[in-house]
Scaffold this motif. Sequence first.
Motif, PDB file in Angstrom:
ATOM      1  N   ASN A 266       0.814  -1.219   0.000  1.00  0.00           N
ATOM      2  CA  ASN A 266       0.000   0.000   0.000  1.00  0.00           C
ATOM      3  C   ASN A 266       0.847   1.267   0.000  1.00  0.00           C
ATOM      4  O   ASN A 266       0.389   2.325  -0.413  1.00  0.00           O
ATOM      5  N   ALA A 267       2.087   1.149   0.439  1.00  0.00           N
ATOM      6  CA  ALA A 267       2.997   2.310   0.463  1.00  0.00           C
ATOM      7  C   ALA A 267       3.597   2.577  -0.912  1.00  0.00           C
ATOM      8  O   ALA A 267       4.092   3.670  -1.186  1.00  0.00           O
ATOM      9  N   LEU A 268       3.536   1.572  -1.792  1.00  0.00           N
ATOM     10  CA  LEU A 268       4.127   1.729  -3.130  1.00  0.00           C
ATOM     11  C   LEU A 268       3.156   2.456  -4.056  1.00  0.00           C
ATOM     12  O   LEU A 268       1.947   2.242  -3.980  1.00  0.00           O
ATOM     13  N   PRO A 269       3.669   3.312  -4.953  1.00  0.00           N
ATOM     14  CA  PRO A 269       2.767   4.025  -5.885  1.00  0.00           C
ATOM     15  C   PRO A 269       2.391   3.132  -7.070  1.00  0.00           C
ATOM     16  O   PRO A 269       2.934   3.248  -8.151  1.00  0.00           O
ATOM     17  N   ASN A 270       1.477   2.184  -6.848  1.00  0.00           N
ATOM     18  CA  ASN A 270       1.203   1.202  -7.918  1.00  0.00           C
ATOM     19  C   ASN A 270      -0.265   1.100  -8.318  1.00  0.00           C
ATOM     20  O   ASN A 270      -0.641   0.188  -9.031  1.00  0.00           O
ATOM     21  N   ARG A 271      -1.106   2.009  -7.808  1.00  0.00           N
ATOM     22  CA  ARG A 271      -2.528   2.041  -8.180  1.00  0.00           C
ATOM     23  C   ARG A 271      -3.269   0.749  -7.828  1.00  0.00           C
ATOM     24  O   ARG A 271      -4.277   0.413  -8.423  1.00  0.00           O
ATOM     25  N   ARG A 272      -2.740   0.008  -6.872  1.00  0.00           N
ATOM     26  CA  ARG A 272      -3.445  -1.175  -6.377  1.00  0.00           C
ATOM     27  C   ARG A 272      -3.530  -1.072  -4.854  1.00  0.00           C
ATOM     28  O   ARG A 272      -2.731  -0.378  -4.249  1.00  0.00           O
ATOM     29  N   ARG A 273      -4.507  -1.809  -4.288  1.00  0.00           N
ATOM     30  CA  ARG A 273      -4.659  -1.775  -2.822  1.00  0.00           C
ATOM     31  C   ARG A 273      -4.668  -3.186  -2.261  1.00  0.00           C
ATOM     32  O   ARG A 273      -5.085  -4.121  -2.944  1.00  0.00           O
ATOM     33  N   ALA A 274      -4.196  -3.318  -1.037  1.00  0.00           N
ATOM     34  CA  ALA A 274      -4.241  -4.618  -0.360  1.00  0.00           C
ATOM     35  C   ALA A 274      -4.816  -4.433   1.035  1.00  0.00           C
ATOM     36  O   ALA A 274      -4.568  -3.418   1.692  1.00  0.00           O
ATOM     37  N   TYR A 275      -5.622  -5.399   1.459  1.00  0.00           N
ATOM     38  CA  TYR A 275      -6.195  -5.380   2.806  1.00  0.00           C
ATOM     39  C   TYR A 275      -6.005  -6.739   3.456  1.00  0.00           C
ATOM     40  O   TYR A 275      -6.060  -7.767   2.772  1.00  0.00           O
ATOM     41  N   PHE A 276      -5.802  -6.742   4.772  1.00  0.00           N
ATOM     42  CA  PHE A 276      -5.943  -7.981   5.530  1.00  0.00           C
ATOM     43  C   PHE A 276      -7.280  -7.845   6.239  1.00  0.00           C
ATOM     44  O   PHE A 276      -7.452  -6.955   7.072  1.00  0.00           O
ATOM     45  N   PHE A 277      -8.248  -8.671   5.871  1.00  0.00           N
ATOM     46  CA  PHE A 277      -9.599  -8.533   6.413  1.00  0.00           C
ATOM     47  C   PHE A 277      -9.734  -9.290   7.727  1.00  0.00           C
ATOM     48  O   PHE A 277      -9.439 -10.476   7.809  1.00  0.00           O
ATOM     49  N   ASN A 278     -10.201  -8.601   8.745  1.00  0.00           N
ATOM     50  CA  ASN A 278     -10.513  -9.201  10.031  1.00  0.00           C
ATOM     51  C   ASN A 278     -11.916  -8.746  10.403  1.00  0.00           C
ATOM     52  O   ASN A 278     -12.161  -7.554  10.576  1.00  0.00           O
ATOM     53  N   VAL A 279     -12.831  -9.689  10.516  1.00  0.00           N
ATOM     54  CA  VAL A 279     -14.239  -9.356  10.767  1.00  0.00           C
ATOM     55  C   VAL A 279     -14.432  -8.594  12.086  1.00  0.00           C
ATOM     56  O   VAL A 279     -15.398  -7.860  12.255  1.00  0.00           O
ATOM     57  N   TRP A 280     -13.469  -8.720  13.030  1.00  0.00           N
ATOM     58  CA  TRP A 280     -13.597  -8.080  14.343  1.00  0.00           C
ATOM     59  C   TRP A 280     -12.987  -6.682  14.385  1.00  0.00           C
ATOM     60  O   TRP A 280     -13.051  -6.022  15.424  1.00  0.00           O
ATOM     61  N   ALA A 281     -12.394  -6.226  13.284  1.00  0.00           N
ATOM     62  CA  ALA A 281     -11.738  -4.903  13.276  1.00  0.00           C
ATOM     63  C   ALA A 281     -12.718  -3.815  13.702  1.00  0.00           C
ATOM     64  O   ALA A 281     -13.847  -3.756  13.219  1.00  0.00           O
ATOM     65  N   GLY A 282     -12.283  -2.961  14.619  1.00  0.00           N
ATOM     66  CA  GLY A 282     -13.118  -1.839  15.052  1.00  0.00           C
ATOM     67  C   GLY A 282     -13.997  -2.135  16.252  1.00  0.00           C
ATOM     68  O   GLY A 282     -14.593  -1.232  16.845  1.00  0.00           O
ATOM     69  N   ARG A 283     -14.061  -3.410  16.666  1.00  0.00           N
ATOM     70  CA  ARG A 283     -14.978  -3.750  17.766  1.00  0.00           C
ATOM     71  C   ARG A 283     -14.549  -3.113  19.087  1.00  0.00           C
ATOM     72  O   ARG A 283     -15.376  -2.611  19.844  1.00  0.00           O
ATOM     73  N   ALA A 284     -13.238  -3.130  19.367  1.00  0.00           N
ATOM     74  CA  ALA A 284     -12.750  -2.589  20.641  1.00  0.00           C
ATOM     75  C   ALA A 284     -12.818  -1.064  20.672  1.00  0.00           C
ATOM     76  O   ALA A 284     -13.158  -0.468  21.694  1.00  0.00           O
ATOM     77  N   LEU A 285     -12.496  -0.425  19.534  1.00  0.00           N
ATOM     78  CA  LEU A 285     -12.417   1.037  19.499  1.00  0.00           C
ATOM     79  C   LEU A 285     -13.777   1.713  19.358  1.00  0.00           C
ATOM     80  O   LEU A 285     -14.058   2.710  20.015  1.00  0.00           O
ATOM     81  N   THR A 286     -14.605   1.172  18.462  1.00  0.00           N
ATOM     82  CA  THR A 286     -15.926   1.794  18.218  1.00  0.00           C
ATOM     83  C   THR A 286     -17.012   0.711  18.255  1.00  0.00           C
ATOM     84  O   THR A 286     -17.568   0.354  17.216  1.00  0.00           O
ATOM     85  N   PRO A 287     -17.318   0.187  19.451  1.00  0.00           N
ATOM     86  CA  PRO A 287     -18.256  -0.943  19.534  1.00  0.00           C
ATOM     87  C   PRO A 287     -19.631  -0.663  18.941  1.00  0.00           C
ATOM     88  O   PRO A 287     -20.206  -1.521  18.269  1.00  0.00           O
ATOM     89  N   SER A 288     -20.175   0.562  19.156  1.00  0.00           N
ATOM     90  CA  SER A 288     -21.532   0.806  18.645  1.00  0.00           C
ATOM     91  C   SER A 288     -21.540   0.856  17.120  1.00  0.00           C
ATOM     92  O   SER A 288     -22.466   0.355  16.479  1.00  0.00           O
ATOM     93  N   ARG A 289     -20.474   1.430  16.536  1.00  0.00           N
ATOM     94  CA  ARG A 289     -20.380   1.484  15.073  1.00  0.00           C
ATOM     95  C   ARG A 289     -20.185   0.073  14.500  1.00  0.00           C
ATOM     96  O   ARG A 289     -20.774  -0.297  13.481  1.00  0.00           O
ATOM     97  N   PHE A 290     -19.336  -0.700  15.178  1.00  0.00           N
ATOM     98  CA  PHE A 290     -19.075  -2.087  14.763  1.00  0.00           C
ATOM     99  C   PHE A 290     -20.388  -2.878  14.743  1.00  0.00           C
ATOM    100  O   PHE A 290     -20.706  -3.576  13.786  1.00  0.00           O
ATOM    101  N   ARG A 291     -21.181  -2.737  15.829  1.00  0.00           N
ATOM    102  CA  ARG A 291     -22.436  -3.488  15.935  1.00  0.00           C
ATOM    103  C   ARG A 291     -23.451  -3.046  14.885  1.00  0.00           C
ATOM    104  O   ARG A 291     -24.158  -3.882  14.319  1.00  0.00           O
ATOM    105  N   ALA A 292     -23.518  -1.748  14.629  1.00  0.00           N
ATOM    106  CA  ALA A 292     -24.472  -1.234  13.636  1.00  0.00           C
ATOM    107  C   ALA A 292     -24.136  -1.771  12.242  1.00  0.00           C
ATOM    108  O   ALA A 292     -25.019  -2.170  11.482  1.00  0.00           O
TER     109      ALA A 292
END
Length: 343
Positions: A266-292
């Motif tokens: 993602n740091a390289l200027p290559n017009r592509r994107r990569a993600y590591f998907f974790n279904v639990w991302a955001g649960r600890a920081l923004t629980p109400s948003r995660f649940r919604a």
Amino acid sequence: MNAAEMVEVVLPGKVEPEGLEVRRGDVPAAGPGQVVVRMEATGVSFAEQQMRRGRYYDQPPFPFVPGYDLVGTVIETGDGVAPGLAGTRVAALLKVGGWATHVAVDAADVVPVPDGISAAQAETVVINGITAWQMLHRKVRVRAGQTVLVHGANGGVGSVLVQLAHAAGVQVIGTASARHHAALREAGVMPIDYRTENIPARVRELAPGGVDAVFDHVGGRSVIHSWHLLAPGGTLVSYGSASTRDDEGSKQWPVLKLLARVWLWNALPNRRRAYFFNVWAGRALTPSRFRARLRNDLTEVFAALHRGDITPAIAAQLRLERVAEALRLAESGTVSGKVVLVP
């Protein structure tokens, strides 16, 4: 089993499936803000296959009750919960705890299951459906006319991904062993045999300009090949490291290596994107948003199931006490769809 008894399956340590323990005890009570759900269907996910080897990157210490998700009926509500929720069929994403006949869950974490869908049908699309939906529509934001590559197109997540992609007007290339190819062709997928074919070469034949997205649960070397198959503007979503399931050593290392690679790409200027998907991302920081978000997306998945965009793939349905057999079956790689456990 009498009405006041609970049956649960405990994972005592790193054991063979036959080492799982079936225990009996009292039905839990609903605490403040909680409901007690009488389980009608839970399932065997890839996560539990990793957990029994001690390979799931943030599993709790042994012993614990596995079970990533469940579907059931609310039988008791705690203080602060609308009593009208009793008698409702709901689904819940738990990570652990689902392999039990009765489970206490925070009321904010349950999502109603619409009428006309059985518990087993709904169970096939809880963790698998939410993962597929969020990767497809939140990470990649697919558009009609695009072409994507789905690794393990016959698997739990892969089979739902394929169907949701088709519903969105997207073409799919899918990897699977040869025995699943006829069914995949029937589903409109261009199949590739990952055992005998050169995947990158075959994908380039089918999509000379590259693919708009790759969904990769394999990890390891596969992620590097996946990245190089992207068209300009394409997105790689890595959501597991199945290739390391039987490895020894650190369970965190494959994930950390993956995250480092994603960061670098993602740091390289290559017009592509990569993600590591974790279904639990955001649960600890923004629980109400995660649940919604979870409630919204799982409701969308159930609607797709109700419309027939997704056909529920139940590989087998076994009683909770036969969990060792269910786990063996799920790990055999011979079945298509989800192995479901019922009380």
